[in-house]
Structure formats: C-alpha cells, structure tokens
Enzyme design. Structure first.
Site, PDB file in Angstrom:
ATOM      1  N   ASP A   1       0.850  -1.184   0.000  1.00 19.44           N
ATOM      2  CA  ASP A   1       0.000   0.000   0.000  1.00 19.44           C
ATOM      3  C   ASP A   1       0.889   1.238   0.000  1.00 19.44           C
ATOM      4  OD1 ASP A   1      -3.223   0.178   0.766  1.00 19.44           O
ATOM      5  OD2 ASP A   1      -2.131   2.048   1.132  1.00 19.44           O
TER       6      ASP A   1
ATOM      7  N   ASN B   1      -5.019  -5.001  -6.989  1.00 16.77           N
ATOM      8  CA  ASN B   1      -6.294  -4.454  -6.496  1.00 16.77           C
ATOM      9  C   ASN B   1      -6.285  -2.936  -6.328  1.00 16.77           C
ATOM     10  OD1 ASN B   1      -8.924  -4.618  -4.828  1.00 16.77           O
ATOM     11  ND2 ASN B   1      -7.447  -3.708  -3.391  1.00 16.77           N
TER      12      ASN B   1
ATOM     13  N   TYR C   1     -12.624   6.563 -14.519  1.00 16.27           N
ATOM     14  CA  TYR C   1     -12.653   5.301 -13.784  1.00 16.27           C
ATOM     15  C   TYR C   1     -13.196   4.172 -14.658  1.00 16.27           C
ATOM     16  CZ  TYR C   1     -13.880   1.926 -10.128  1.00 16.27           C
ATOM     17  OH  TYR C   1     -13.992   0.794  -9.362  1.00 16.27           O
TER      18      TYR C   1
ATOM     19  N   LYS D   1     -11.148   0.764 -16.021  1.00 14.88           N
ATOM     20  CA  LYS D   1     -11.582  -0.583 -15.669  1.00 14.88           C
ATOM     21  C   LYS D   1     -11.824  -1.427 -16.922  1.00 14.88           C
ATOM     22  CE  LYS D   1     -11.312  -0.410 -11.218  1.00 14.88           C
ATOM     23  NZ  LYS D   1     -10.381  -1.278 -10.451  1.00 14.88           N
TER      24      LYS D   1
ATOM     25  N   THR E   1     -18.134  -1.219   1.543  1.00 13.14           N
ATOM     26  CA  THR E   1     -16.881  -1.045   2.267  1.00 13.14           C
ATOM     27  C   THR E   1     -16.974   0.278   3.018  1.00 13.14           C
ATOM     28  OG1 THR E   1     -15.830   0.156   0.447  1.00 13.14           O
ATOM     29  CG2 THR E   1     -15.638  -2.251   0.430  1.00 13.14           C
TER      30      THR E   1
END
Length: 256
Positions: A37, A92, A161, A165, A196
């Site tokens: 990360d 991810n 975005y 994708k 989330t």
C-alpha cells in the site's frame, strides 16, 4: 482453511477495504501475505493485526506506489531479497475520484491522467513485474480487480474510472493468452456494489442506496466476503484450468 498453504501472495491496496479483506482471507487460508500500500502506517497496522491473529511471519508490509515503475520494481526486488517473492499477485489498488471524475465534456485532464496513472498504468506495472517474477519461479496466479462500469455504460459520470476498468478487463485477457504456456494464470474479479467503509462514507443517502440495491437481482449489496471467496478460488489449485476470465461478483446486476 488451508487452500493456499505454501503460497506467498502480494495484494496491492491491501491496507483497507476489499484489499484488506482479501489479504486477511488469504492469510487465514494458509498463505503468507504481502500487504502492499502507499500508506505505510496502515500497511504496518494490518500486518501487526494479522501477526497477532495468525503468528509472526504471516504478513509483510510493503510500501509501494504502483504508478511509479521504479517503485514497483524496487518493491519486487525487496520481496525477492527478503524471501517473499509472490506466486499469487492481486492487482487491487486503484482510485475513484468522487467529485472530480465526470462525464467527458466536463472532465478535467488532470483527473483523467491521475486515474489512468494509478488504475491502468499502475495495474499494468504490477502485472508486468509479477509476470517477470513468475517466469523465473515457474508460474503463478495473477488476479486483477475490475468493475461493472468497465462493462456497461452505467458509470458515465465516471469517465476516467470506467475507461480504466475496461482497460483492465482487456489487459487480463491479453496477458492470460500471452503467458498461459508459462504456467501463469491471469483472471479478473469484477465486484459490483460492495459495502466497504469508503463506499458507505461516500454514499450514505438511504434513498440512493435503496435505488442501487433495487437493481441487484439477489436483492442485497455485496460484501468484501463475497469477493474474497472468489479470489481464494482463483489463487488456489481449484482454478487450475481458469485463465483469461472475468468473474462477475455483482449479485447479477450486469446480467440484466
């Protein structure tokens, strides 16, 4: 719970959200897990939690900016030196710039570029160096995180975005075909509306949530647990004949 015993898995964007859920499930399934990360403190916190639950040596914290090839290359080199070369990689990490991404006529170039740099270029770099490592070690499994907005026009308010994708879905198929004979499997998981902490903090309007859930045939939002189970399957030998596939985990939303 040992489907991933003897494996080492690198998960990017693993300090929170779906990434953290996947890394945690992988560790509980027996894998050693690299928590990668940009947020070094959050990665370290995640490693400490997993170590407390499952024992020292379960997880490794790696600070890595996936949009920078020198940083990605250095990250993989660090893992090789430390004895943590991955045979499973989950690409991810990504960004969705709420309040900035827009329909194309209103889209600022800087927003487009930032999204492309992280989501598409960053994923490409993660996969590129994963493939290099796996060619040297004899194969492995690579899993990318896609989105329904890359399949349909529903994300038209998020031009950057949605486009990145769609690119990730194409990258999945291209790399899978190129390296299948080398024992490298490449698949994508496409989560639908998944609750989330980030999603609920941004979309806390009950009416908006109800409208989204109303379009899901299974009648509920997804959870990180729904996604992690599919990723465990793809990382394991149970998916030995699966490559180049896009696995939709969206409650049937894109089947309509």
């Amino acid at each position: 719970m040992s489907r991933l015993a003897s494996r080492t898995a690198l998960v990017t964007g693993a300090a929170s959200g779906i990434g953290l859920a996947v890394a945690t499930r992988f560790a509980r399934e027996g894998a050693r897990v690299v928590i990668a990360d940009r947020d070094a403190d959050a990665a370290r916190t995640a490693v400490d939690r997993l170590s407390a639950e499952l024992g020292e040596g379960t997880a490794y914290a790696l600070t890595m900016d996936i949009s920078s090839e020198p940083a990605v290359e250095a990250g993989y080199a660090e893992l090789a030196e430390a004895g943590w070369t991955p045979d499973v990689v989950v690409a991810n990490a990504g960004v969705q710039l709420f309040g900035q991404d827009a329909k194309i006529a209103d889209l600022d170039l800087a927003v487009w570029q930032r999204t492309v740099d992280v989501n598409l270029t960053g994923t490409m770099l993660t996969v590129k160096h994963a493939v290099r490592a796996m060619l040297a070690s004899g194969g492995g499994s690579i899993i990318l995180t896609g989105s329904p907005t890359g399949l349909t026009g529903e994300g038209n308010d998020f031009t950057s975005y949605s486009t990145t994708k769609a690119g990730i879905h194409g990258l999945t198929r291209t790399v899978a075909a190129a390296y299948a004979k080398d024992g490298i499997r490449v698949n994508a998981v496409i989560p639908g509306y998944t609750e989330t902490p980030l999603v609920t903090s941004i979309s806390d309007d009950p009416e908006e949530r109800a409208a989204i859930v109303g379009r899901i045939p299974l009648g509920r939002p997804g959870t990180p647990a729904d996604v992690e189970g599919v990723m465990v399957f793809l990382a394991s030998d149970d998916a030995a004949f699966a490559t180049g596939a896009l696995f939709r985990v969206d409650g049937g939303m894109t089947s309509l």
